[in-house]
Design an enzyme around this catalytic site. Structure first.
Site, short mmCIF file in Angstrom:
data_model
loop_
_atom_site.label_atom_id
_atom_site.label_comp_id
_atom_site.label_asym_id
_atom_site.label_seq_id
_atom_site.Cartn_x
_atom_site.Cartn_y
_atom_site.Cartn_z
N ARG A 145 51.36 74.53 40.41
CA ARG A 145 51.93 73.23 40.82
C ARG A 145 52.70 73.29 42.14
NH1 ARG A 145 52.61 73.03 35.26
NH2 ARG A 145 51.12 71.59 34.32
N LYS A 194 48.89 68.13 56.68
CA LYS A 194 47.65 67.69 56.02
C LYS A 194 46.88 68.93 55.63
CE LYS A 194 46.67 63.21 58.23
NZ LYS A 194 45.72 62.49 59.12
N GLU A 217 42.72 68.66 72.59
CA GLU A 217 43.81 68.05 71.80
C GLU A 217 45.13 68.08 72.58
OE1 GLU A 217 43.14 66.54 68.96
OE2 GLU A 217 41.42 67.56 68.03
N LYS A 239 53.55 66.09 68.46
CA LYS A 239 53.00 65.76 67.15
C LYS A 239 54.12 65.69 66.11
CE LYS A 239 49.48 66.50 63.68
NZ LYS A 239 48.31 67.23 63.19
N GLU A 293 50.71 58.57 57.55
CA GLU A 293 49.80 57.79 58.39
C GLU A 293 49.65 56.34 57.96
OE1 GLU A 293 46.44 60.00 59.88
OE2 GLU A 293 45.34 58.18 60.33
N ARG A 333 51.32 57.31 63.27
CA ARG A 333 50.57 58.57 63.23
C ARG A 333 49.11 58.36 63.64
NH1 ARG A 333 50.96 63.65 58.90
NH2 ARG A 333 49.36 64.88 59.91
N ASN A 342 44.82 59.78 66.53
CA ASN A 342 43.37 59.66 66.42
C ASN A 342 42.71 59.18 67.71
OD1 ASN A 342 43.37 60.49 63.73
ND2 ASN A 342 43.88 58.42 63.05
N HIS A 358 39.15 59.89 68.38
CA HIS A 358 38.61 60.53 67.18
C HIS A 358 37.59 59.70 66.41
CE1 HIS A 358 41.36 63.74 67.97
NE2 HIS A 358 41.02 64.38 66.87
N HIS A 372 34.30 61.64 65.59
CA HIS A 372 33.78 61.90 64.25
C HIS A 372 32.34 61.42 64.13
CE1 HIS A 372 38.18 62.06 62.70
NE2 HIS A 372 37.76 63.24 63.08
N HIS A 415 34.49 70.27 67.40
CA HIS A 415 35.38 69.11 67.29
C HIS A 415 36.08 68.75 68.61
CE1 HIS A 415 38.20 66.26 65.60
NE2 HIS A 415 39.22 66.97 66.09
N1 LIG Z 1 45.33 69.71 58.90
C1 LIG Z 1 45.23 69.07 60.04
O1 LIG Z 1 46.11 68.27 60.42
C2 LIG Z 1 44.07 69.35 60.92
C3 LIG Z 1 44.08 68.91 62.25
C4 LIG Z 1 43.00 69.24 63.05
C5 LIG Z 1 41.96 69.98 62.54
N2 LIG Z 1 41.97 70.39 61.24
C6 LIG Z 1 40.88 71.20 60.70
O2 LIG Z 1 40.84 72.42 61.40
C7 LIG Z 1 39.52 72.93 61.36
C8 LIG Z 1 39.15 73.43 62.72
O3 LIG Z 1 40.05 74.44 63.10
P1 LIG Z 1 39.71 75.45 64.27
O4 LIG Z 1 39.19 74.74 65.43
O5 LIG Z 1 40.90 76.31 64.41
O6 LIG Z 1 38.45 76.23 63.68
P2 LIG Z 1 38.26 77.58 62.83
O7 LIG Z 1 39.36 77.79 61.90
O8 LIG Z 1 36.89 77.49 62.30
O9 LIG Z 1 38.30 78.69 63.96
C9 LIG Z 1 37.32 78.72 64.98
C10 LIG Z 1 36.65 80.08 65.08
O10 LIG Z 1 37.52 80.99 65.75
C11 LIG Z 1 37.68 82.18 64.98
N3 LIG Z 1 39.02 82.67 65.31
C12 LIG Z 1 40.20 82.10 64.93
N4 LIG Z 1 41.22 82.71 65.55
C13 LIG Z 1 40.69 83.68 66.31
C14 LIG Z 1 41.25 84.64 67.20
N5 LIG Z 1 42.56 84.65 67.49
N6 LIG Z 1 40.43 85.51 67.80
C15 LIG Z 1 39.08 85.45 67.56
N7 LIG Z 1 38.50 84.56 66.78
C16 LIG Z 1 39.29 83.67 66.15
C17 LIG Z 1 37.45 81.74 63.58
O11 LIG Z 1 37.06 82.79 62.76
C18 LIG Z 1 36.33 80.72 63.75
O12 LIG Z 1 35.10 81.39 63.86
C19 LIG Z 1 38.64 71.82 60.85
O13 LIG Z 1 38.25 72.12 59.54
C20 LIG Z 1 39.53 70.59 60.88
O14 LIG Z 1 39.21 69.67 59.86
C21 LIG Z 1 43.02 70.09 60.44
ZN LIG Z 2 41.22 66.42 66.49
#
Ligand SMILES: NC(=O)c1ccc[n+]([C@@H]2O[C@H](COP(=O)([O-])OP(=O)(O)OC[C@H]3O[C@@H](n4cnc5c(N)ncnc54)[C@H](O)[C@@H]3O)[C@@H](O)[C@H]2O)c1
Ligand SMILES: [Zn+2]
Length: 369
Positions: A122, A144, A186, A228, A238, A242, A246, A249, A253, A267
């Site tokens: 929990r 999130k 971003e 942020k 949101e 907030r 987007n 975005h 998307h 992305h």
């Molecule tokens: N929670 C939120 O508010 C929020 C906001 C934006 C995005 N997201 C989510 O985040 C995700 C995307 O995140 P991302 O762009 O970080 O992608 P990711 O986590 O897939 O990382 C991108 C790639 O880089 C590699 N990697 C990470 N750090 C590394 C490093 N220091 N050295 C070498 N390789 C490395 C990873 O293994 C992966 O292959 C999506 O699923 C998206 O929905 C969430």
């Molecule tokens: Zn984004």
């Protein structure tokens, strides 16, 4: 040794700090023991993250019991079945209410670990150590968490704040350039939303950013996290402001959806193209000038980001894009809701945007490139 920056995310009882600097992993023990009294940690990471980051953290937490769980790199890990396997792996370490999860990796690891922390027993504590620029400037702020299902991305999840976020800018050295640029889109977004001075600073210092000068990296990450954090503190769930985050975005998307998440369009690239579309839509509706569109495009091009769909090897269908946008969750009462701009640094929420103007904008950007 430079002093790390600290950004505090104001969330009432759930307020937490983000530490940003060089060699933060080496000092992780000091920061973590100040934030939690846990004596059992489960580090969850993906199989692309260098072993040295894991061993540095283990070393920094020398007295604690530490387990390490690895998941496969990539978005496909945000599925229910992978989530279930992750929970099993975590339960094999015999967690109790004093166990703290550590998410070491990009946004994928952060989202799935945050969600796991929110439901295990929990709710147990978790700490984020984001290692992509995107996760450092975006997903580590705001709480999130979530996973995907066949109906869409991030449809299953929770709002759950970490106890602490540790950002070590040195981890960006091993990040592929394309991923770095995706995160940079971003960063630009924060300037475009409400901080013209920051956008100008980015434009003046782009060479230092792209050559990963530590001072420039620290500045862009700290400014983005602050930006942020301020928005999220006003509107955690949101219901209003907030939504400004987007910007670009809704277009992004739809583009990602049509590209099919096959790696052809990541992305941040979609966000770059989408922000240009948002400026063009604003211009069509009489809100922003031609000059602002040009300034934004010029900056994104100089960064090495795409600004038009045609730069991605795909066939784009304007009507399918529009259809995807109508299904996006940013649609209320069947009307399209968009984040528009009056100028660089002055974004606002506009409801009731007519679909045909959106269609014209997309078409123009598909053809005009
Ligand atoms: N929670 C939120 O508010 C929020 C906001 C934006 C995005 N997201 C989510 O985040 C995700 C995307 O995140 P991302 O762009 O970080 O992608 P990711 O986590 O897939 O990382 C991108 C790639 O880089 C590699 N990697 C990470 N750090 C590394 C490093 N220091 N050295 C070498 N390789 C490395 C990873 O293994 C992966 O292959 C999506 O699923 C998206 O929905 C969430
Ligand atoms: Zn984004």
């Amino acid at each position: 040794v430079t002093i790390a920056d600290k950004v505090t995310v104001q969330m009432g009882k759930r307020t937490y700090d983000i530490i940003i600097g060089s060699a933060v992993l080496e000092s992780a023990g000091v920061y973590i023991s100040a934030a939690t009294s846990a004596n059992h940690f489960v580090i969850i990471t993906d199989n692309n993250i260098p072993e040295s980051y894991i061993s540095t953290i283990k070393c920094a937490l020398n007295k604690a019991r530490i387990d390490v769980v690895k998941i496969a790199a990539g978005e496909s890990s945000k599925s229910f079945s992978c989530f279930n396997s992750l929970l099993d792996s975590i339960f094999e370490t015999l967690p109790d209410r004093n166990t703290t999860l550590i998410a070491l990796g990009g946004g994928v690891v952060g989202d799935i670990v945050g969600f796991a922390a929110s439901v295990i027993l929990r709710g147990i504590d978790f700490i984020q150590i984001p290692t992509t620029l995107l996760s450092q400037v975006d997903s580590s702020v705001g709480g999130k968490t979530g996973i995907n299902n066949k109906f869409g991305k991030n449809l299953i999840g929770s709002f759950y704040q970490p106890k602490l976020v540790l950002i070590d800018i040195d981890t960006l050295k091993t990040l592929p350039k394309r991923e770095f640029l995706a995160g940079y889109a971003e960063v630009v977004k924060y300037g475009l939303i409400n901080d013209k001075a920051f956008f100008n600073w980015l434009d003046d210092n782009l060479d230092d950013i792209l050559s990963m000068q530590p001072a420039a990296l620290k500045k862009i990450i700290t400014t983005s996290c602050k930006s942020k954090a301020e928005i999220v503190a006003q509107d955690e769930k949101e219901s209003g402001v907030r939504a400004l985050l987007n910007l670009g975005h809704t277009f992004a998307h739809a583009l990602e959806h049509q590209a099919g998440y096959d790696g052809s369009l990541v992305h941040g690239e979609a966000v770059s193209i989408g922000m240009v579309m948002a400026f063009c839509l604003s211009n069509r509706l009489g809100f922003c000038s031609d000059k602002d569109i040009d300034v934004v495009k010029h900056h994104l091009v100089r960064s090495g980001l795409p600004i038009y769909p045609s730069e991605i090897k795909k066939i784009w269908d304007v009507d399918l894009l529009l259809e995807a946008m109508k299904q996006d969750k940013k649609v209320s009462d069947g009307m399209l809701v968009f984040i528009l701009v009056k100028s660089i640094g002055d974004a606002f929420i506009q409801k009731n945007v007519a679909a045909n103007v959106v269609r014209d904008t997309i078409l123009q950007n598909i053809i005009n490139s």
